[in-house]
Every structure is written in structure tokens, then in C-alpha cells.
Design a protein around this motif. Structure first.
Motif, mmCIF file in Angstrom:
data_model
loop_
_atom_site.group_PDB
_atom_site.id
_atom_site.type_symbol
_atom_site.label_atom_id
_atom_site.label_comp_id
_atom_site.label_asym_id
_atom_site.label_seq_id
_atom_site.Cartn_x
_atom_site.Cartn_y
_atom_site.Cartn_z
ATOM 1 N N GLU A 144 1.354 -1.376 -0.505
ATOM 2 C CA GLU A 144 -0.142 -0.071 -0.062
ATOM 3 C C GLU A 144 0.484 1.247 0.086
ATOM 4 N N ASP A 145 -0.227 2.133 -0.469
ATOM 5 C CA ASP A 145 0.592 3.428 -0.655
ATOM 6 C C ASP A 145 0.077 4.722 -1.399
ATOM 7 N N GLN A 146 -0.936 5.394 -0.085
ATOM 8 C CA GLN A 146 -1.455 6.095 -0.505
ATOM 9 C C GLN A 146 -0.699 7.280 -0.647
ATOM 10 N N ASN A 147 0.544 7.874 -0.669
ATOM 11 C CA ASN A 147 0.989 8.969 -1.521
ATOM 12 C C ASN A 147 1.476 8.513 -2.738
ATOM 13 N N TYR A 148 1.054 7.483 -3.225
ATOM 14 C CA TYR A 148 1.399 7.669 -4.640
ATOM 15 C C TYR A 148 0.134 7.809 -4.950
ATOM 16 N N LEU A 149 -0.910 6.820 -4.788
ATOM 17 C CA LEU A 149 -2.256 6.466 -5.753
ATOM 18 C C LEU A 149 -2.397 8.235 -5.225
ATOM 19 N N THR A 150 -1.817 9.332 -4.155
ATOM 20 C CA THR A 150 -2.630 10.817 -4.187
ATOM 21 C C THR A 150 -1.892 11.261 -5.563
ATOM 22 N N LEU A 151 -0.511 11.439 -5.721
ATOM 23 C CA LEU A 151 0.235 11.296 -6.465
ATOM 24 C C LEU A 151 -0.506 11.360 -7.822
ATOM 25 N N MET A 152 -0.165 10.090 -8.536
ATOM 26 C CA MET A 152 -1.103 9.727 -9.402
ATOM 27 C C MET A 152 -2.278 10.353 -9.910
ATOM 28 N N SER A 153 -3.392 10.562 -9.150
ATOM 29 C CA SER A 153 -4.300 10.843 -8.984
ATOM 30 C C SER A 153 -4.353 12.090 -9.282
ATOM 31 N N ILE A 154 -3.512 13.601 -8.432
ATOM 32 C CA ILE A 154 -3.407 14.669 -9.672
ATOM 33 C C ILE A 154 -2.395 15.076 -10.355
ATOM 34 N N SER A 155 -1.800 13.911 -11.208
ATOM 35 C CA SER A 155 -1.552 13.745 -11.848
ATOM 36 C C SER A 155 -1.668 14.276 -13.459
ATOM 37 N N ALA A 156 -2.748 14.152 -13.533
ATOM 38 C CA ALA A 156 -3.753 14.200 -13.868
ATOM 39 C C ALA A 156 -4.312 15.767 -14.421
ATOM 40 N N LEU A 157 -3.663 16.534 -13.408
ATOM 41 C CA LEU A 157 -3.987 17.925 -13.901
ATOM 42 C C LEU A 157 -2.825 18.771 -14.813
ATOM 43 N N GLY A 158 -2.166 17.934 -15.242
ATOM 44 C CA GLY A 158 -1.047 17.626 -16.443
ATOM 45 C C GLY A 158 -1.715 18.377 -17.694
ATOM 46 N N PHE A 159 -3.046 18.322 -17.469
ATOM 47 C CA PHE A 159 -3.619 18.099 -19.155
ATOM 48 C C PHE A 159 -4.367 19.862 -19.055
ATOM 49 N N LEU A 160 -3.632 20.825 -18.167
ATOM 50 C CA LEU A 160 -3.735 22.149 -17.837
ATOM 51 C C LEU A 160 -2.850 22.620 -18.764
ATOM 52 N N PRO A 197 -3.078 19.030 -23.629
ATOM 53 C CA PRO A 197 -4.286 18.372 -23.008
ATOM 54 C C PRO A 197 -3.483 16.369 -22.960
ATOM 55 N N LEU A 198 -2.749 16.196 -23.855
ATOM 56 C CA LEU A 198 -1.951 14.940 -23.201
ATOM 57 C C LEU A 198 -1.395 14.672 -22.429
ATOM 58 N N LEU A 199 -0.766 15.513 -21.518
ATOM 59 C CA LEU A 199 0.050 15.555 -20.504
ATOM 60 C C LEU A 199 -1.194 14.693 -19.890
ATOM 61 N N PRO A 229 -0.338 10.402 -15.983
ATOM 62 C CA PRO A 229 -1.033 9.097 -15.353
ATOM 63 C C PRO A 229 -0.786 7.296 -15.815
ATOM 64 N N LEU A 230 -0.765 7.523 -17.177
ATOM 65 C CA LEU A 230 -0.261 5.961 -18.130
ATOM 66 C C LEU A 230 1.387 5.675 -17.294
ATOM 67 N N THR A 231 2.355 6.945 -17.409
ATOM 68 C CA THR A 231 3.277 6.240 -16.593
ATOM 69 C C THR A 231 3.392 5.975 -15.516
ATOM 70 N N PHE A 240 -11.392 8.322 -18.202
ATOM 71 C CA PHE A 240 -11.480 9.600 -18.613
ATOM 72 C C PHE A 240 -11.301 10.144 -19.343
ATOM 73 N N GLN A 241 -9.777 10.477 -19.368
ATOM 74 C CA GLN A 241 -9.131 11.405 -19.818
ATOM 75 C C GLN A 241 -8.823 11.387 -21.207
ATOM 76 N N ILE A 242 -8.719 9.709 -21.254
ATOM 77 C CA ILE A 242 -8.926 9.634 -22.983
ATOM 78 C C ILE A 242 -9.912 10.038 -23.303
ATOM 79 N N SER A 243 -11.250 9.706 -22.755
ATOM 80 C CA SER A 243 -12.451 10.025 -23.322
ATOM 81 C C SER A 243 -13.315 11.616 -22.530
ATOM 82 N N TRP A 244 -12.437 12.506 -22.135
ATOM 83 C CA TRP A 244 -12.286 14.310 -21.911
ATOM 84 C C TRP A 244 -11.686 14.020 -23.967
ATOM 85 N N THR A 245 -9.737 14.047 -23.621
ATOM 86 C CA THR A 245 -8.854 14.053 -24.848
ATOM 87 C C THR A 245 -9.626 14.369 -25.968
ATOM 88 N N LEU A 246 -10.422 12.875 -26.632
ATOM 89 C CA LEU A 246 -11.249 12.985 -27.542
ATOM 90 C C LEU A 246 -12.343 14.167 -27.742
#
Length: 197
Positions: free
Chosen positions: A71-87, A90-92, A97-99, A121-127
Motif C-alpha cells: 500500500e502506498d497512499q502517497n503514490y495513489l494521491t500523486l498519481m491522481s493529481i498528476s492528471a492535472l497535467g492536462f492544464l 491535453p495529452l499530459l 498517469p499512464l507512465t 476518463f482522460q482519454i474520453s475527455w481528450t477525444l
């Protein structure tokens, strides 16, 4: 988990407990030869054998089998917030998160589920975003809107309203789910196409 890792894990647990193969055989009720064969990766413990080993090693069968999953809650949180790269681009919102998902999907608990949900979700949003750009470029968007709202003055600002809404929606969904992940609650990245299952 492959058999070599399983053999290594049992040997590692035995060494941490500070007991010999003979003592493990005695405590588990298994033969010394069975313990040796398991640790040398000549056989795989299953069922009753695995249960006896887990009792003798003061652990659970699941912990022996899934020893790499942690278990690594910090990694999960970081991974979740990494999706803000779209700002920034868009492909970030997909690439980062894919990496993170690829590197840890089999090593950290819940990364696989979170990664699939986020990426869908991110792929759908990007499309949807690129579809919006295509509509703007082909002017089909303005034509369709002018038929629905004939008295509305369609300028450049009107074409960017859906774009702004898309970005705000993605931001809210990402931040909302990051907070839920941080608080160890279930996450829901919706709506999304089920691309990764």
C-alpha cells in the motif's frame, strides 16, 4: 507472482524470523525436503502447504503470494493529481498517469484500478476536446448552433464556452477524486468510455 519470487519470499520470511529450514519444517509439520524444494523453486506451495507455511511464519497465505503488492497512499494521491497535467497540454493528462500506472500497476495496491479509471476518463475527455476543435475548424459547430438559437450572435467567445466548460469539468473531477483517494475513499471518474478494462 512468479514461482522464483514466491521461493525467495518464503526464504526471506524464514530468515527474518531467524529460524532454520529444520525449524520451519518442524513448526509447519512439513518435511525438511519439502521446505528445501520450495525454497529452491522446485515446487510451488499450494493449499494446505501454503496455509501451514503462513502459520509457521506468522503471516497470511495472501501475504506470501502477494508480497510485492504494497500500500502506498502517497503514490495513489500523486498519481491522481498528476492528471492535472492536462492544464498545460491535453495529452499530459494521459501521458503522466499512464507512465505512473505502467510502472506500479502490479506493485502498489489499487494503482491498477485507479489508473484504468483515470485513463478512461482522460482519454474520453481528450477525444471530446479534439472533437470540439474539429467542429470549430470545420465551422459545423457554428452552423448547428445558429439553427438552434437563430437570434444569438455567434462570435469567437461563444465557440470557446464549451472549451472552458470542458476544462473546468475535468479540473473538478480530478480534484474531487484526488481528495477521495487521499481520504482512502472510492473514486469515480465519470463519464468515461471503457477503453481500458
Amino acid at each position: 507472482m512468479n514461482n522464483l519470487n514466491l521461493a525467495h519470499r518464503i526464504k526471506d520470511l524464514r530468515n527474518r524470523k531467524g529460524i532454520s529450514q529444520e525449524n520451519l519444517a518442524e513448526e509447519s509439520g512439513l518435511s525438511l525436503r519439502t521446505i528445501q524444494r520450495i525454497e529452491n523453486n522446485e515446487t510451488v506451495p499450494r493449499g494446505d502447504t501454503l496455509k501451514r507455511l503462513s502459520i509457521a511464519l506468522d503471516t497470511s497465505p495472501d501475504e506470501i503470494v502477494d508480497w510485492k503488492i504494497q500500500e502506498d497512499q502517497n503514490y495513489l494521491t500523486l498519481m491522481s493529481i498528476s492528471a492535472l497535467g492536462f492544464l498545460f497540454f491535453p495529452l499530459l493528462g494521459i501521458i503522466i498517469p499512464l507512465t505512473m500506472w505502467i510502472f506500479k500497476k502490479d506493485k502498489v495496491k489499487n494503482v491498477n484500478e485507479l489508473g484504468k479509471s483515470m485513463l478512461n476518463f482522460q482519454i474520453s475527455w481528450t477525444l471530446l476536446l479534439f472533437l470540439h476543435y474539429i467542429f470549430i475548424l470545420t465551422r459545423m459547430y457554428v452552423g448547428a448552433l445558429s439553427e438552434i438559437l437563430p437570434n444569438w450572435n455567434f462570435g469567437i467567445f461563444t465557440m470557446f464556452i464549451p472549451l472552458i466548460i470542458l476544462y473546468i469539468f475535468n479540473f473538478i473531477v480530478t480534484v474531487y477524486n484526488t481528495i477521495r483517494v487521499f481520504n482512502k475513499k472510492s473514486f469515480k471518474y465519470i463519464p468515461a468510455l471503457r477503453i481500458l478494462r
